[in-house]
Design an enzyme around this catalytic site. Structure first.
Site, PDB file in Angstrom:
ATOM      1  N   GLY A  29       0.651  -1.256   0.045  1.00 45.54           N
ATOM      2  CA  GLY A  29       0.149   0.096   0.034  1.00 45.54           C
ATOM      3  C   GLY A  29       0.787   1.165  -0.158  1.00 45.54           C
ATOM      4  O   GLY A  29       0.456   2.208   0.522  1.00 45.54           O
ATOM      5  N   ILE A  30       1.957   1.255  -0.718  1.00 43.32           N
ATOM      6  CA  ILE A  30       2.755   2.253  -0.804  1.00 43.32           C
ATOM      7  C   ILE A  30       2.352   3.587  -1.516  1.00 43.32           C
ATOM      8  O   ILE A  30       2.844   4.599  -1.096  1.00 43.32           O
ATOM      9  CB  ILE A  30       4.271   1.849  -1.183  1.00 43.32           C
ATOM     10  CG1 ILE A  30       5.457   2.994  -0.907  1.00 43.32           C
ATOM     11  CG2 ILE A  30       4.359   1.658  -2.443  1.00 43.32           C
ATOM     12  CD1 ILE A  30       6.648   2.606  -0.954  1.00 43.32           C
ATOM     13  N   THR A  31       1.347   3.220  -2.332  1.00 47.36           N
ATOM     14  CA  THR A  31       1.133   4.415  -3.141  1.00 47.36           C
ATOM     15  C   THR A  31      -0.072   5.248  -2.379  1.00 47.36           C
ATOM     16  O   THR A  31      -0.582   6.239  -3.005  1.00 47.36           O
ATOM     17  CB  THR A  31       0.678   3.884  -4.694  1.00 47.36           C
ATOM     18  OG1 THR A  31      -0.484   3.067  -4.316  1.00 47.36           O
ATOM     19  CG2 THR A  31       1.658   3.338  -5.392  1.00 47.36           C
ATOM     20  N   GLN A  48      -2.118   7.154   0.869  1.00 50.33           N
ATOM     21  CA  GLN A  48      -1.995   8.419   1.613  1.00 50.33           C
ATOM     22  C   GLN A  48      -0.663   7.974   2.855  1.00 50.33           C
ATOM     23  O   GLN A  48       0.114   8.357   3.003  1.00 50.33           O
ATOM     24  CB  GLN A  48      -3.094   8.711   2.570  1.00 50.33           C
ATOM     25  CG  GLN A  48      -2.719   9.737   3.637  1.00 50.33           C
ATOM     26  CD  GLN A  48      -4.193  10.099   4.509  1.00 50.33           C
ATOM     27  OE1 GLN A  48      -4.876  11.112   4.276  1.00 50.33           O
ATOM     28  NE2 GLN A  48      -4.557   8.992   5.349  1.00 50.33           N
ATOM     29  N   ALA A 102      -2.000  -2.076   2.916  1.00 48.40           N
ATOM     30  CA  ALA A 102      -2.790  -2.377   1.667  1.00 48.40           C
ATOM     31  C   ALA A 102      -4.171  -2.838   1.945  1.00 48.40           C
ATOM     32  O   ALA A 102      -4.390  -3.629   2.973  1.00 48.40           O
ATOM     33  CB  ALA A 102      -2.162  -3.221   0.750  1.00 48.40           C
ATOM     34  N   GLN A 137      -8.572  -2.708   0.723  1.00 48.03           N
ATOM     35  CA  GLN A 137      -9.830  -1.987   0.092  1.00 48.03           C
ATOM     36  C   GLN A 137     -10.065  -1.274   1.410  1.00 48.03           C
ATOM     37  O   GLN A 137     -10.680  -1.670   2.407  1.00 48.03           O
ATOM     38  CB  GLN A 137     -10.840  -2.823  -0.236  1.00 48.03           C
ATOM     39  CG  GLN A 137     -12.062  -1.987  -1.050  1.00 48.03           C
ATOM     40  CD  GLN A 137     -13.035  -1.173  -0.277  1.00 48.03           C
ATOM     41  OE1 GLN A 137     -12.712   0.093  -0.254  1.00 48.03           O
ATOM     42  NE2 GLN A 137     -13.911  -1.601   0.623  1.00 48.03           N
ATOM     43  N   SER A 176      -8.196  -0.975  12.230  1.00 47.27           N
ATOM     44  CA  SER A 176      -8.831   0.295  12.259  1.00 47.27           C
ATOM     45  C   SER A 176     -10.090   0.449  13.496  1.00 47.27           C
ATOM     46  O   SER A 176     -10.710  -0.662  13.895  1.00 47.27           O
ATOM     47  CB  SER A 176      -9.938   0.003  10.909  1.00 47.27           C
ATOM     48  OG  SER A 176     -10.819   0.856  10.749  1.00 47.27           O
ATOM     49  N   GLU A 221     -12.832   1.244  13.076  1.00 46.69           N
ATOM     50  CA  GLU A 221     -13.978   0.546  12.561  1.00 46.69           C
ATOM     51  C   GLU A 221     -14.367  -0.779  12.918  1.00 46.69           C
ATOM     52  O   GLU A 221     -15.498  -1.364  13.204  1.00 46.69           O
ATOM     53  CB  GLU A 221     -13.979   0.510  10.920  1.00 46.69           C
ATOM     54  CG  GLU A 221     -15.108   0.422  10.183  1.00 46.69           C
ATOM     55  CD  GLU A 221     -16.308   1.512  10.176  1.00 46.69           C
ATOM     56  OE1 GLU A 221     -16.030   2.554  10.685  1.00 46.69           O
ATOM     57  OE2 GLU A 221     -17.396   0.813  10.083  1.00 46.69           O
ATOM     58  N   TYR A 227     -16.213  -4.123   5.984  1.00 48.11           N
ATOM     59  CA  TYR A 227     -14.963  -3.680   6.199  1.00 48.11           C
ATOM     60  C   TYR A 227     -14.337  -3.788   7.492  1.00 48.11           C
ATOM     61  O   TYR A 227     -13.223  -4.703   7.621  1.00 48.11           O
ATOM     62  CB  TYR A 227     -14.824  -2.242   5.745  1.00 48.11           C
ATOM     63  CG  TYR A 227     -13.373  -1.675   6.180  1.00 48.11           C
ATOM     64  CD1 TYR A 227     -12.337  -1.512   5.409  1.00 48.11           C
ATOM     65  CD2 TYR A 227     -13.177  -0.771   7.589  1.00 48.11           C
ATOM     66  CE1 TYR A 227     -11.124  -1.191   5.859  1.00 48.11           C
ATOM     67  CE2 TYR A 227     -12.112  -0.208   7.728  1.00 48.11           C
ATOM     68  CZ  TYR A 227     -10.888  -0.280   6.986  1.00 48.11           C
ATOM     69  OH  TYR A 227      -9.860   0.018   7.420  1.00 48.11           O
ATOM     70  N   LYS A 278     -11.303  -6.441   9.131  1.00 49.95           N
ATOM     71  CA  LYS A 278     -10.271  -5.861   9.625  1.00 49.95           C
ATOM     72  C   LYS A 278     -10.123  -6.671  11.061  1.00 49.95           C
ATOM     73  O   LYS A 278      -8.956  -7.146  11.827  1.00 49.95           O
ATOM     74  CB  LYS A 278     -10.505  -4.378  10.003  1.00 49.95           C
ATOM     75  CG  LYS A 278      -9.975  -3.634   8.886  1.00 49.95           C
ATOM     76  CD  LYS A 278      -8.487  -3.570   8.702  1.00 49.95           C
ATOM     77  CE  LYS A 278      -7.900  -2.544   7.566  1.00 49.95           C
ATOM     78  NZ  LYS A 278      -6.591  -2.723   7.290  1.00 49.95           N
ATOM     79  N   HIS A 312      -7.638   9.260   9.845  1.00 50.51           N
ATOM     80  CA  HIS A 312      -6.533  10.050   9.745  1.00 50.51           C
ATOM     81  C   HIS A 312      -6.347  10.611   8.404  1.00 50.51           C
ATOM     82  O   HIS A 312      -6.606   9.833   7.508  1.00 50.51           O
ATOM     83  CB  HIS A 312      -5.305   9.574  10.229  1.00 50.51           C
ATOM     84  CG  HIS A 312      -5.021   8.108   9.716  1.00 50.51           C
ATOM     85  ND1 HIS A 312      -5.726   7.101  10.096  1.00 50.51           N
ATOM     86  CD2 HIS A 312      -4.116   7.807   8.925  1.00 50.51           C
ATOM     87  CE1 HIS A 312      -5.165   5.942   9.439  1.00 50.51           C
ATOM     88  NE2 HIS A 312      -4.050   6.425   8.620  1.00 50.51           N
TER      89      HIS A 312
HETATM   90  O1  F7E Z   1     -16.661   8.687   6.459  1.00 50.64           O
HETATM   91  C1  F7E Z   1     -20.036  10.052   6.656  1.00 50.64           C
HETATM   92  C2  F7E Z   1     -19.836   8.516   6.723  1.00 50.64           C
HETATM   93  O2  F7E Z   1     -15.471   7.551   4.363  1.00 50.64           O
HETATM   94  C3  F7E Z   1     -16.640   9.331   7.601  1.00 50.64           C
HETATM   95  C4  F7E Z   1     -11.469   4.962   6.301  1.00 50.64           C
HETATM   96  O3  F7E Z   1      -9.955   5.477   6.444  1.00 50.64           O
HETATM   97  O4  F7E Z   1     -11.890   5.589   8.579  1.00 50.64           O
HETATM   98  C5  F7E Z   1     -12.193   5.774   7.306  1.00 50.64           C
HETATM   99  O5  F7E Z   1     -13.360   5.324   7.322  1.00 50.64           O
HETATM  100  C6  F7E Z   1     -18.062   9.672   8.050  1.00 50.64           C
HETATM  101  C7  F7E Z   1     -19.036   8.273   7.995  1.00 50.64           C
HETATM  102  O6  F7E Z   1     -14.464   7.403   6.628  1.00 50.64           O
HETATM  103  C8  F7E Z   1     -20.269  11.292   3.444  1.00 50.64           C
HETATM  104  O7  F7E Z   1     -21.139   8.118   6.618  1.00 50.64           O
HETATM  105  C9  F7E Z   1     -21.318  11.673   5.222  1.00 50.64           C
HETATM  106  O8  F7E Z   1     -19.922   8.537   8.946  1.00 50.64           O
HETATM  107  O9  F7E Z   1     -14.560   9.527   5.320  1.00 50.64           O
HETATM  108  P1  F7E Z   1     -15.206   8.530   5.565  1.00 50.64           P
HETATM  109  P2  F7E Z   1     -14.907   6.163   7.554  1.00 50.64           P
HETATM  110  O10 F7E Z   1     -15.840   5.473   7.011  1.00 50.64           O
HETATM  111  O11 F7E Z   1     -14.707   6.541   9.021  1.00 50.64           O
HETATM  112  C10 F7E Z   1     -11.741   4.337   9.139  1.00 50.64           C
HETATM  113  C11 F7E Z   1     -11.002   4.377  10.648  1.00 50.64           C
HETATM  114  C12 F7E Z   1     -10.999   3.279   8.261  1.00 50.64           C
HETATM  115  O12 F7E Z   1     -10.314   2.438   8.855  1.00 50.64           O
HETATM  116  C13 F7E Z   1     -11.524   3.574   6.866  1.00 50.64           C
HETATM  117  O13 F7E Z   1     -10.453   2.600   6.008  1.00 50.64           O
HETATM  118  O14 F7E Z   1     -18.509  10.539   7.213  1.00 50.64           O
HETATM  119  N1  F7E Z   1     -20.489  10.725   5.416  1.00 50.64           N
HETATM  120  N2  F7E Z   1     -21.396  11.986   3.985  1.00 50.64           N
HETATM  121  C14 F7E Z   1     -19.605  10.591   4.235  1.00 50.64           C
HETATM  122  N3  F7E Z   1     -18.638   9.781   4.217  1.00 50.64           N
HETATM  123  C15 F7E Z   1     -18.189   9.488   2.725  1.00 50.64           C
HETATM  124  N4  F7E Z   1     -17.259   8.935   2.165  1.00 50.64           N
HETATM  125  N5  F7E Z   1     -18.970  10.486   1.739  1.00 50.64           N
HETATM  126  C16 F7E Z   1     -20.004  11.369   2.072  1.00 50.64           C
HETATM  127  O15 F7E Z   1     -20.522  12.156   1.138  1.00 50.64           O
END
Ligand code: F7E
Length: 329
Positions: free
Chosen positions: A9-11, A13, A87, A89, A131, A133, A155, A159, A185
């Site tokens: 997953g070097i490419t 962030q 690396a 998804q 994560s 998550e 996801y 994890k 982050h």
């Molecule tokens: O969503 C809400 C969405 O996709 C954050 C990954 O790095 O962190 C990341 O996962 C929040 C959620 O990150 C939109 O529903 C609202 O509640 O930026 P996100 P994530 O799902 O928290 C964890 C720790 C990981 O491990 C993952 O790999 O924002 N939200 N409206 C939205 N999210 C997205 N993407 N797009 C929207 O339009």
């Protein structure tokens, strides 16, 4: 002899910031890239075009988590001292649409890597990116390394499998293997479909007249957001210890998506009310709650604490979009 690191997953962030961090510490850095990755526009392109770096202290190898023979060959050729497994998804929302490939990459991919590491003639120190998550809807807040996992997304479940396998291989086979339990982050290099980057990009584009409005899902959703540059430092620190352990990396502070919107739009002098609307297409089938981390162990044992605050981060991310070059920052 300088230390050698290999990064899957070097490419991405984190991979790109970790590469810079390690090069700055005199490491020889090797990266695994997928055959489809476009290096031209990747977050590494500034290093890739630098003849003093690429081919000297930075080397890229084509391999993939679903191509174990090639990956094993890379491991045997490079003989790394440290292996950073980043690396997979990583989009939570997308994992509801493509659960099988998410699990294949994130869960089984990690298990395959552990099997390879177990067979290596020279022991390697492994960091696995877990994560927040995985906690899903936890009963306690903030969470620490002992909080039980209750994932609510494919996801998160993938994890959990990978993280638990890392623990099993550490205990059963004596591997030096560490899980970083990473809360959200971000940075100017964040993927464009994660919410902070999406908002910051849109605020800048609306300010410059390139976009009219921004559609979001649940703006009341809250996360513990930190800066990716702080988190890669934690990854490295966690492999420099005598005893391998798991660590939470988190800011310990919750903010809402709405907070991101308000800071980003205000930083370019816009009224968010005139441009932001909700679109049910971006709502998820299930959302985690109260994901906020207690990084006391990382602070006590590694001396780690985040240095870049939320407002500074969102402002920087928005400004970086105004330059039309998110990689410059
Ligand atoms: O969503 C809400 C969405 O996709 C954050 C990954 O790095 O962190 C990341 O996962 C929040 C959620 O990150 C939109 O529903 C609202 O509640 O930026 P996100 P994530 O799902 O928290 C964890 C720790 C990981 O491990 C993952 O790999 O924002 N939200 N409206 C939205 N999210 C997205 N993407 N797009 C929207 O339009």
């Amino acid at each position: 002899m300088r230390p050698k690191a290999l990064i899957t997953g070097i490419t991405g962030q984190d991979g790109s910031y970790l590469t810079e961090w390690l090069l700055g510490r005199g490491y020889e850095v090797h990266g695994v890239v997928r055959r489809t990755s476009s290096l031209e526009r990747s977050r590494l392109s500034h290093l890739y075009v630098d003849a003093a770096v690429y081919g000297q202290s930075l080397h890229l190898h084509y391999a993939d988590l679903d191509d174990p023979t090639t990956l094993r060959r890379v491991l045997l050729r490079v003989v790394p001292d440290e292996l950073y497994h980043l690396a997979g998804q990583s989009h939570v929302g997308l994992s509801f649409d493509i659960p099988e490939s998410t699990c294949e990459m994130t869960a089984m991919g990690t298990l395959r890597l552990l099997e390879m590491v177990r067979d290596l003639p020279k022991p390697v120190r492994l960091f696995h990116a877990g994560s927040s998550e995985m906690f899903g809807r936890p009963a306690v807040s903030p969470q620490n390394e002992d909080t039980p996992f209750q994932p609510v997304s494919p996801y998160g479940a993938a994890k959990v499998f990978a993280t638990q396998m890392v623990r099993i291989y550490r205990e059963a086979h004596g591997l030096y293997a560490v899980n970083g339990i990473l809360y959200n982050h971000e940075s100017p290099r964040r993927g464009e479909n994660f919410v902070t980057r999406k908002i910051c990009r849109a605020a800048a584009a609306i300010h410059e007249g390139r976009q009219r409005e921004l559609s979001l899902g649940d703006t009341s959703a809250r996360r513990d957001w930190g800066d990716a540059r702080d988190y890669v430092r934690g990854m490295w620190l966690s492999l420099q210890q005598e005893v391998p352990r798991d660590y939470i990396f988190a800011s310990g502070v919750l903010h809402s998506v709405q907070d991101v919107v308000e800071i980003a739009f205000a930083s370019v002098g816009l009224k968010w009310q005139e441009h932001v609307r909700q679109d049910p297409r971006f709502l998820r089938p299930a959302e985690p709650t109260n994901l906020v981390g207690d990084a006391t162990r990382a602070n006590t044992l590694l001396g780690w604490k985040p240095e870049i605050g939320f407002e500074q981060l969102i402002t920087e991310m928005t400004r970086a979009e105004l330059t039309q070059d998110g990689l410059a920052a």
